[in-house]
Each structure stands twice: as structure tokens, then as C-alpha cells.
Design a protein around this motif. Structure first.
Motif, mmCIF file in Angstrom:
data_model
loop_
_atom_site.group_PDB
_atom_site.id
_atom_site.type_symbol
_atom_site.label_atom_id
_atom_site.label_comp_id
_atom_site.label_asym_id
_atom_site.label_seq_id
_atom_site.Cartn_x
_atom_site.Cartn_y
_atom_site.Cartn_z
ATOM 1 N N ILE A 58 0.857 -1.188 0.000
ATOM 2 C CA ILE A 58 0.000 0.000 0.000
ATOM 3 C C ILE A 58 0.895 1.241 0.000
ATOM 4 C CG2 ILE A 58 -1.678 1.332 1.352
ATOM 5 C CD1 ILE A 58 -2.786 -1.313 2.359
ATOM 6 N N PRO A 59 0.675 2.198 -0.900
ATOM 7 C CA PRO A 59 1.500 3.415 -0.916
ATOM 8 C C PRO A 59 1.537 4.081 0.453
ATOM 9 C CG PRO A 59 0.127 3.326 -2.869
ATOM 10 C CD PRO A 59 -0.314 2.198 -1.994
ATOM 11 N N SER A 60 2.709 4.572 0.819
ATOM 12 C CA SER A 60 2.905 5.128 2.163
ATOM 13 C C SER A 60 1.976 6.307 2.446
ATOM 14 C CB SER A 60 4.357 5.570 2.340
ATOM 15 O OG SER A 60 4.702 6.548 1.367
ATOM 16 N N GLU A 61 1.554 7.030 1.382
ATOM 17 C CA GLU A 61 0.665 8.183 1.597
ATOM 18 C C GLU A 61 -0.678 7.772 2.193
ATOM 19 O OE1 GLU A 61 3.500 9.388 -1.655
ATOM 20 O OE2 GLU A 61 2.413 7.568 -1.066
ATOM 21 N N PHE A 62 -1.052 6.508 2.050
ATOM 22 C CA PHE A 62 -2.336 6.040 2.578
ATOM 23 C C PHE A 62 -2.218 5.481 3.995
ATOM 24 C CE2 PHE A 62 -3.446 5.269 -2.057
ATOM 25 C CZ PHE A 62 -4.241 6.408 -2.136
ATOM 26 N N GLU A 63 -1.017 5.506 4.551
ATOM 27 C CA GLU A 63 -0.826 4.880 5.861
ATOM 28 C C GLU A 63 -1.182 5.849 6.980
ATOM 29 O OE1 GLU A 63 3.157 3.424 5.711
ATOM 30 O OE2 GLU A 63 2.593 1.571 4.696
ATOM 31 N N ASN A 64 -2.455 6.202 7.067
ATOM 32 C CA ASN A 64 -2.969 6.967 8.207
ATOM 33 C C ASN A 64 -4.418 6.557 8.445
ATOM 34 O OD1 ASN A 64 -4.866 9.027 6.948
ATOM 35 N ND2 ASN A 64 -2.996 9.389 5.752
ATOM 36 N N LEU A 65 -4.932 6.948 9.591
ATOM 37 C CA LEU A 65 -6.232 6.435 10.039
ATOM 38 C C LEU A 65 -7.389 6.850 9.140
ATOM 39 C CD1 LEU A 65 -5.869 6.894 13.914
ATOM 40 C CD2 LEU A 65 -5.799 4.761 12.593
#
Length: 1012
Positions: A594-601
């Protein structure tokens, strides 16, 4: 008589001739003297009004003043003076009545202050007086009956308050009386019934903030939880004496606070043709005995009326318009109503009607609008609604109607909108209806319709909503002909087959909902063609294939739902760079990292139930990429061979690509050298024009302005600038250059910490560039309405202290423009996207492409066309294009409402805005705390937030005179942020601001029906 004639005949001829010559000479001398006196009075009026330019033709010459366009003369004497819509700001000249033969006086649509001018009592012959749409204050005098000769009196659109005086009933010669849109806060005088010659009476829209509820101090304001700002104050009942006004032809008492029952005598006035009582608090039954047989328009909507529609209304053979919507009426609609021969509009939505609709509707009359939504009607729709081919609109949603749509609609070429959602209607759609020539809105959701979509639809169709039905088959290839479709909602049907490539060619499509069908195949490969798409919902189908990377080039897309399908492959990295506010890819067959930009709540539920996906952090509660099983040595060798082959192929392709790019770059640079760029600086610069021009490329576009793209351009290792590029095209060239020069002229001459800094402008024959300081946190709307990636990061929520800080900063910038610039500057497009934020959330007002510099303080300029954004446009600007600082105050008030509620400016239904939505909540007494943004509802700030919400409503008053100035707005904001700034005595929140303390609290909100 004979004796006198005989003696007269015996008089000598010469003395008789001398007598007549004397009379003629005396009359000529008298006329000349009167002419000179009136000419002097007119020049004195011009001097009193400070010699305005519109009266420059009023000069002391031999030319007759009777030829001046503002003057009308009778027998050489001034009888009429008309100075309407001329921006007069002085009181009326006290010597007006020195024009002794004046019968008509018209000063409407100005800014005349002061109380009612009793000096007009000296105009003994005055028959026509129009002082409407000014800023008069105080009461209408109790002795206004001194103007006994008046036949026409209009004082509407002013700040007159108190009671309507009983003395109005002594103006026995009146034919027309207009007292609308004032601040009357008393009852309706019974003496009005004495005006037996009155033919027209307008006393609509009288609202005012009740003085007893005006908070006197900040402490009291903080305790105010339920905020009744706009309360109707022309109260009490309609007097029974109104039934004595036998000459009355038109009565409009709408939009007041009138209560009680409708007087029976009203429906007995046989000359009455128009009766408007809508938007009051009237109750009880509609009078059952009706003899007002000349009635053509009857509007009793938005009251508390109950009972049934009287059978006698079916006797009104001249009735064209019957509006009863938003009441508590019940029972069935009398059969005779359906047979009214002149009826064109039948509007009864939002009541408690039941039973079947009269079958004769439309068969006898030329029906144009038929609105019966939100009742409990059963049975079929009347078959002949479009019998004469004039039906424009049909709304029957939220009922219990059944059966098929009337076949007469198949040949109804006049039909523009059809809404029958949430019924039990069934069967196929009449074939001709699919191709109705003028149909623009077709909404039939939540019924039991069957059949297939046609290849072609009406050319004007913009909304097609057919969800929750039983339509089947494929989406036709002919969908490419649906050129004007904006919304296509076909969810929850039985559609199958693939999504046709032709669907991507629709240029205006913003919303596409095809979820919960049986669609198969891949996503369209030409998905980049969707230039306007905002919402794409394809969940719960059987779609397969990969997500095309080209989807990232859909710059407008903010909602994407592909969940519950069979989509495979990896998540394109390009997807992470989109400005999505809602993303759902769950329940598919996706794999990879998963692209790191999507790694938030914010994306916690976006990727669930994809076994092949992994993440680098534990934020998303998915499998960690490092914890996946290790591959065997055989797997590694196979992978190595594959990598080597891939590298060889890639190197070959790269060599070819490099050669191609070198040729292209060479040609491009050669073309660039031919261009002659000109740089005009307004600040000390640390870059050259070459730095800017050479660094503008697609990958650093950060937004789109009104006329072109906005770029983020680096000028060294750590500093950036924002560049707004305006393309000059043939048809728009003059307009674009004009807008460009307006922004340059304004921004290059004003300096303020809360106004965006213009560094320079660069131009050549093809392009215009504006170079601004770059603000790290972009625009307020991207934070406030979750349109930015940063706004979704935990810990960076826009809390209330930041919001108040932003409001104060923006107010300081606007205050400087309105009160400290000479001439003043009106922005004309204040909105959250034009309030930019630096790294410390300091607000800066931006985008002055629509601004207008006023030549004199408080002078109004008239713009050729309304420019702005829906939801932020002041009502008077939309209606008259008249511009002053108060249109910015209105727009800023909307920004305050956005800051406190979290909602967008166009929040409301399809016809209303956030300002109107806020007012409606206040009108019904909603607790302010219940409608505030949940993200900022902290107890320690609650009173402060409520106060700013109220300030936002105050700023969005309909009448400009009711709004505070930006200086006063700023003072309130600073007081809210520090309630003790007024000193030890803690002067009241409003007490220190006289204008707000006594301002007009008025708001008109039209409840637009579907045919509007």
C-alpha cells in the motif's frame, strides 16, 4: 345674467381690449415668475445633493427645465420629480415643497437616511410618493394623514419600525399602499379597513431582531443557547375589518408573523384577484364560503393551516395558481379542483393529503406545474396531466402512488423535470418520455420500474436518477450521446455487461453511481477522459482487471469506491497523489504494498479484505510487508532471471526514449528562445524569470484557478513560490488580460500581513504569469472540508483556536482593504479557497482577479455581470449587480459559518445555501450547539464558537444595511478571542459597537419549489 351681458355689451371696445391685454400680461408675468422660482429651487436641490454628476445637465441657462429627463411639467409648472437609483446619500431637501404644484415624487432605490420627512406635508397637491428601498429609520408619523391627497404611497424596503400607524387608515384617497420589507414590530391596525378605495396593499416581509432578546453583555450572550435572530415582528391577527375593503384587488401580507385564522371576509371580496398570505403562522381552516370569484392567484403556503380544502375553491373559475404547500392540511383533494378551467399551477407538497388524485387534472385546464410530493396519495397519477402539451414540471415523490406513469407523458414535449421517487410505481417507462425534447431532470428512484435504458436520451437531460428499481440489460453504447448529463445514478438495479468505453466521453458528468448491479469486465481504459467527474461509485459488482493508473489524471475526482468487486493487481502509486476525500478499495483481490501516503487512520477501512495487500506500518491493521513468508532459493533464481530480462528490455526502451526526448527538448528550447518574456517586479527578488519559466511543469501543478493552473516552483533548496498561469485565447483574450491587470494593479499597491504578497508578474504574447509567495498550508477549504492529505493526518486537525486565528487574520486583511485603502478595495470573491494559510496558520486573502476598486468611499459601482461562487454571493449582488463592501461582509459571514459548522457554503438542499440553512435552524429555535462542527465541540470553547456562529448569521443578513462593517466584525472577533479587552468594566459585547446594537435584523429566504 342677461342684465350683466347687456351692460358688458355696452362697454367701449378699446377699454375692453385693454382689460384682456392686462390679464394676459399679468398671467405671463406670473408664469415667468413661477418658472424662475422653480428653476432656482431645482438648482438649489442640485447644490443640496452636492452637485452629483448625474445632474450635470441641470444648469442655469435659458433651456427649459421641463425638458430635463427627471422633470415633468404641466402647463409649464413642475409637477413631477424622479430621482430613482442615483446613489443619493443625503436626507431629502427640506425645501422640496417649494415646488408648489408637485404631484409626483419618486426617490426609490437610493440610500437616503433619516426619519420620515414631515416637510413633505407642505406638498399639499402630492398624489404619488415613492421613498422605497432607502435607509429611512424611526416610525411612520402618526399624522401622516396630512398628505390627504395621496393616491399612491410606497415606503417599502426601509428601516421603519414600530407600529403601522392607525392614521394610514385616514388616507381615504389611497389606491396603492406599499409598506413591505421594513422592521415593523407591532400589530396590524384595524383602521386599514377604512381604505375603501384601496386597490393594492403590500405589507410583506417585515422581520426584525426582537430588542428584548438582544444580549446586553458578553456574559449574557454566552448564556444564550437558543438564538432567535430572525423573528417576524408584524404580529397579531389579520383584522376582520379587512373584509370591508371592497375595492381591493391585490393583497400581499406574506412573510410576516401573523397568526390566528384567515378572516372570512377576505374570501368575499369580489374584486380581489391576488391573495398572498404565505409564510406566516396562520392556523385553523381555510374559510369555507368563497365568493371572491375574480381570484387568479391564491398562495396560503408555509403556515399552520389544517382541515380540508373547501369545496367552494372549485368555483373559482379564474384561478390560475393555487399554492398550499407546507401546511397541515388533510383529507382528499375535491374533484372540482381538477376541473378548474384556468388552473396552471397546483402546488400542495408537504401536507397530509390522502386518497386518490382527481382524474380530471389537466384535461380541462392548461396545467403547467403539478406538485403533490410528500403526502399520502394513493392510486394512479391522473392520466391527462399533459393533455394540452404545456406541463413543465411534475413532482410526486414520497407518496404511495402505484401503477404505471401516464401515457400522456410520452408525448409531453414541454416537460422539463419529473420527480416521482419513493412510490410504488411500476411497469416500463413510456417510450416517448425517454426522448422528451426539453426534459432536464428525470428522477424516479425507489420504485418498481422495469425495462432497459434507451440508446438516446433528451439532449437537455442533466440528471438521470433511476436507482432502486428493476432496470436490466446493458448500459447502451449510445450513452456517448448523453452530452449534457451531470448526474447518472443507476445504483441498485439489474444492469449487466461491461461499463462501456463511451461513458467516459461525457464532458459534464460529475456523479456516476453504478453500485449494486451485475456489471462485469474491466474498468474503462480511457478513464482519463472524465474531466469533470467528482464521485465514482462502482461498488458491489463483478468488475475485474486492474485499476488503470490513468485514473490519477482525473483532477476533479474526490470520491472513489471500487469495493466488493474482483479487481486485482497493485494499487497504482499515482492514486496516492490524488486529492481523494473518500477512498474504498476493500473486498477485492488487490496485492502488493500500500503506498505510504495512505498509511494513516483516514484510510483505516479503505483496504480491508484484500489478502494480498500489505503495509509498512501497523496503522491500518493489515499484514506488515516485512512479516510475509520468505521465498525459496528456486523462487529467488527465477526472480533473478526475470529481473535481468526486464532490465535489458528496460534499457533498450530507455535509450529509444532518451533519443526522442532529446529531440523534443531541443525543439522546445528553440521555441522558448523565440519568446520574449517581460518581468515586472514589485518586491526584491532572489530569482530570475528564467528560474520561473523553466521550472513550470505538470508534476508541480498544485491547483487550478479561474483561468489556468497554479504551480509550486522551487527557487532554491528550501524556498518556493506559487505561479498562477493565465492562458490567453482568442475569444477570452480581452477578458483574461483585464482580470490579470486588475489583480496586478491591486496587489502591487497594497501591503498587509494578511494579504497574499505578489512578488512579480511575467508576460509574453502567449501567457500571463503572476508569482506569489508560497504558503505551505494551502487554502482553508482544503483543511476545513478535508480536501487535503495533510488535513487527514492525525494531530493536524484544524482545532478551534486555529480556526479563530484564521478568522481574525482574514478579517484583518479585508478590514485593511475596506477601511485603509484609498480608494477602498472590494474583493468580490471571498471564500475559503481564497484564504491561504502559511506554516503557522496565518491567514492571507488571495485571488483578486474579481476585485473592483471604488472611486470614492462608500460609492457603489455597478458591475456588468455577477461574478463569484454559489453560496457566497450576497443577494443584492445577484439581483442588481450593485457592488460595495457589504458583499464581502456577506461572503465572510459564510466563511464564519463554515468555520463553526464544518459545512460547505453550498450546504442545504438543491436550491439553498449554508446561510439559508443556518437561518432556517435559527428560525425554528434550534439549539446552536446542536449544529456546530463535532470536531471543535469542546466545552471550554463552546460559548466562543456559538458567538462566532451568530456573528456569521449577522453578516449574512439579506439587507446590506443590516450587516456590520468589516471593522466592526474584526472588533467582535477580537473581543471573542479576548473577552476582557474592553477594560475592567467589561463593556458589553455589543454595547461598544453602536451600529450592531441598533442594526436591522432581517432575512428573507425564498423556499424555492421545484419549478423555480
Amino acid at each position: 345674467m342677461k342684465k350683466f351681458t347687456a351692460s358688458f355689451a355696452k362697454m367701449p371696445i378699446l377699454p375692453l381690449l385693454s382689460f384682456f391685454l392686462f390679464l394676459t400680461f399679468a398671467n405671463s408675468e406670473s408664469h415667468s415668475l413661477l418658472y424662475d422660482e422653480e428653476h432656482a429651487v431645482l438648482l438649489k436641490i442640485k447644490q443640496y445633493l452636492q452637485n452629483p454628476s448625474f445632474l450635470r445637465h441641470w444648469i442655469p441657462s435659458n433651456s427649459s427645465h421641463c425638458t430635463w429627463p427627471e422633470i415633468r411639467c404641466t402647463n409649464g409648472s413642475v409637477t413631477s420629480l424622479t430621482l430613482l437609483n442615483t446613489n443619493i446619500t443625503q436626507t431629502l431637501p427640506p425645501f422640496l415643497c417649494d415646488l408648489k404644484n408637485l404631484t409626483r415624487l419618486d426617490f426609490q432605490w437610493n440610500f437616503i437616511p433619516g426619519e420620515f420627512p414631515t416637510s413633505l406635508y407642505n406638498c399639499s397637491k402630492l398624489e404619488y410618493l415613492d421613498l422605497s428601498q432607502n435607509v429611512f429609520v424611526g416610525k411612520i408619523p402618526d399624522d401622516i394623514d396630512h398628505l390627504a391627497s395621496l393616491r399612491f404611497l410606497s415606503l417599502g424596503g426601509n428601516n421603519f419600525s414600530g407600529d403601522i400607524p392607525a392614521s394610514v387608515g385616514r388616507l381615504k384617497e389611497l389606491r396603492s399602499l406599499k409598506l413591505h420589507q421594513c422592521l415593523f414590530n407591532g400589530t396590524f391596525p384595524a383602521e386599514i379597513g377604512n381604505l375603501s378605495n384601496l386597490e393594492l396593499l403590500h405589507v410583506f416581509s417585515n422581520h426584525m431582531f426582537p430588542p428584548t432578546k438582544l444580549p446586553l453583555s458578553l456574559t449574557q450572550l454566552n448564556k444564550l443557547k437558543s438564538f432567535y435572530m430572525y423573528e417576524s415582528n408584524l404580529v397579531g391577527e389579520i383584522p376582520q375589518t379587512i373584509g370591508r375593503m371592497v375595492a381591493l384587488e391585490e393583497l400581499d401580507l406574506s412573510k410576516n408573523g401573523l397568526s390566528g385564522q384567515i378572516p372570512d371576509g377576505l374570501f368575499l371580496l369580489q374584486n380581489l384577484s391576488i391573495l398572498y398570505l404565505y409564510r406566516n403562522s396562520l392556523s385553523g381552516d381555510i374559510p369555507g364560503v368563497v365568493e371572491a370569484f375574480n381570484l387568479t392567484e391564491l398562495d396560503l403556503s408555509e403556515n399552520n393551516l389544517s382541515g380540508k380544502i373547501p369545496d367552494d375553491l372549485g368555483k373559482l373559475n379564474k384561478l390560475t395558481y393555487l399554492s398550499l404547500y407546507m401546511n397541515q392540511l388533510s383529507g382528499t383533494v375535491p374533484e372540482s379542483i381538477g376541473r378548474l378551467p384556468a388552473l396552471t399551477d397546483f402546488v400542495v407538497f408537504l401536507n397530509n393529503f390522502s386518497g386518490t388524485l382527481p382524474p380530471d387534472f389537466g384535461r380541462i385546464s392548461n396545467l403547467e406545474t403539478f406538485q403533490v410530493a410528500s403526502n399520502s396519495f394513493t392510486g394512479r397519477l391522473p392520466e391527462n396531466l399533459c393533455f394540452y402539451g404545456r406541463l413543465v414540471g411534475l413532482t410526486a415523490y414520497d407518496n404511495n402512488l402505484s401503477g404505471e406513469l401516464p401515457e400522456s407523458l410520452a408525448t409531453c414535449s414541454s416537460l422539463q423535470y419529473l420527480r416521482v421517487e419513493n412510490n410504488e410505481l411500476s411497469g416500463n417507462i413510456p417510450s416517448g418520455l425517454w426522448t422528451s425534447l426539453h426534459l432536464s431532470t428525470f428522477m424516479i428512484n425507489e420504485n418498481k420500474f422495469t425495462g432497459q435504458l434507451p440508446e438516446r436520451l433528451p439532449g437537455n437531460l442533466s440528471v438521470l436518477a433511476i436507482s432502486y428499481n428493476q432496470f436490466s440489460g446493458r448500459i447502451p453504447l449510445g450513452v456517448s450521446s448523453w452530452k449534457n448529463i451531470v448526474v447518472f445514478n443507476a445504483s441498485n438495479n439489474l444492469f449487466n455487461g461491461s461499463i462501456p468505453q463511451e461513458l467516459t466521453s461525457l464532458p459534464h458528468l460529475t456523479t456516476l453511481l453504478l453500485d449494486h448491479n451485475q456489471l462485469t469486465g474491466p474498468l474503462p481504459s480511457d478513464i482519463i477522459s472524465w474531466k469533470s467527474l467528482i464521485t465514482l461509485d462502482l461498488r458491489h459488482n463483478q468488475l475485474s482487471g486492474e485499476i488503470p493508473p490513468a485514473i490519477a489524471k482525473s483532477s476533479t475526482l474526490i470520491i472513489l469506491d471500487l469495493s466488493e468487486n474482483r479487481i486485482s493487481g497493485q494499487i497504482p502509486l499515482q492514486l496516492a497523489h490524488m486529492r481523494l476525500t473518500n477512498l474504498n478499495l476493500s473486498s477485492n483481490n488487490l496485492a502488493g504494498r500500500i503506498p505510504s501516503e495512505f498509511e494513516n487512520l483516514a484510510y483505516a477501512s479503505s483496504f480491508l479484505n484484500n489478502p494480498g495487500l500489505c503495509t509498512d506500518t501497523a496503522v491500518l491493521n493489515l499484514i506488515l510487508c516485512d512479516s510475509r513468508p520468505q521465498r525459496t532459493s528456486i523462487d529467488r533464481r527465477s526472480a533473478s532471471h526475470a529481473i535481468i530480462i526486464s532490465l535489458v528490455v528496460a534499457a533498450s526502451l530507455l535509450a529509444l526514449l532518451s533519443s526522442f526526448l532529446m529531440i523534443r527538448v531541443y525543439r522546445k528550447r528553440k521555441q522558448e528562445l523565440k519568446r520574449s518574456w517581460k518581468l515586472t517586479s514589485f518586491q526584491r527578488l532572489s530569482f530570475t524569470k528564467a528560474n520561473i519559466v523553466s521550472s513550470m511543469s505538470e508534476h508541480n501543478i498544485i491547483g487550478c484557478g479561474g483561468y489556468g493552473a497554479v504551480y509550486r516552483v522551487g527557487i532554491d533548496d528550501s524556498n518556493f513560490v506559487a505561479v498562477k498561469k493565465i492562458w490567453s485565447r482568442r475569444k477570452l483574450e480581452e477578458k483574461l488580460v483585464s482580470s490579470f491587470l486588475a489583480e496586478v494593479e491591486i496587489l502591487s499597491n497594497i501591503r498587509h500581513n494578511n494579504i497574499v504578497k505578489l512578488l512579480c508578474c511575467i508576460s509574453n504574447e502567449d501567457s500571463l504569469l503572476l508569482v506569489y509567495e508560497y504558503l505551505e498550508n494551502h487554502s482553508l477549504d482544503r483543511w476545513l472540508h478535508n480536501k487535503s492529505k495533510q488535513a487527514a493526518v492525525p494531530g493536524l486537525v484544524l482545532d478551534w483556536p486555529k480556526r479563530l486565528h484564521i478568522a481574525i487574520g482574514a478579517a484583518q486583511g479585508l478590514c485593511y482593504m475596506h477601511h485603509d485603502c484609498l480608494p477602498p478595495v472590494v474583493h468580490r470573491d471571498v471564500k475559503t479557497s481564497n484564504i491561504l494559510l502559511d506554516s503557522k496558520f496565518n491567514a492571507k486573502v488571495a485571488d483578486f482577479g474579481l476585485a473592483k476598486m471604488l472611486m470614492k468611499p462608500e460609492e457603489l459601482a455597478t458591475m456588468s455581470a455577477v461574478a463569484g461562487t454559489f453560496g457566497y454571493i450576497a443577494p443584492e449582488y445577484a439581483q442588481t449587480t450593485r457592488v460595495n463592501e457589504k458583499i464581502d461582509v456577506y461572503s465572510f459571514g459564510v466563511v464564519l459559518l463554515e468555520l463553526t459548522t464544518g459545512k460547505e457554503a453550498n450546504h442545504g438542499d438543491e436550491y439553498s445555501s449554508l446561510a439559508e440553512w443556518a437561518w432556517r435552524h435559527i428560525q425554528v429555535g434550534t439549539d446552536v450547539e446542536d449544529i456546530l462542527d463535532k470536531e471543535i465541540k469542546e466545552a471550554c470553547y463552546m460559548d466562543e464558537i456559538c458567538n462566532i456562529f451568530k456573528l456569521g448569521v449577522m453578516c449574512t443578513a439579506t439587507l446590506p444595511a443590516s450587516r456590520p462593517s468589516m471593522k466592526e466584525v474584526l472588533k467582535i472577533l477580537l473581543t471573542c478571542s479576548n473577552p476582557f479587552t474592553n477594560g475592567e468594566n467589561n463593556v458589553g459585547f455589543y454595547d461598544s459597537i453602536p451600529l450592531l446594537k441598533n442594526s436591522k435584523w432581517e432575512k428573507q429566504v425564498e423556499y424555492y419549489t421545484d419549478d423555480d
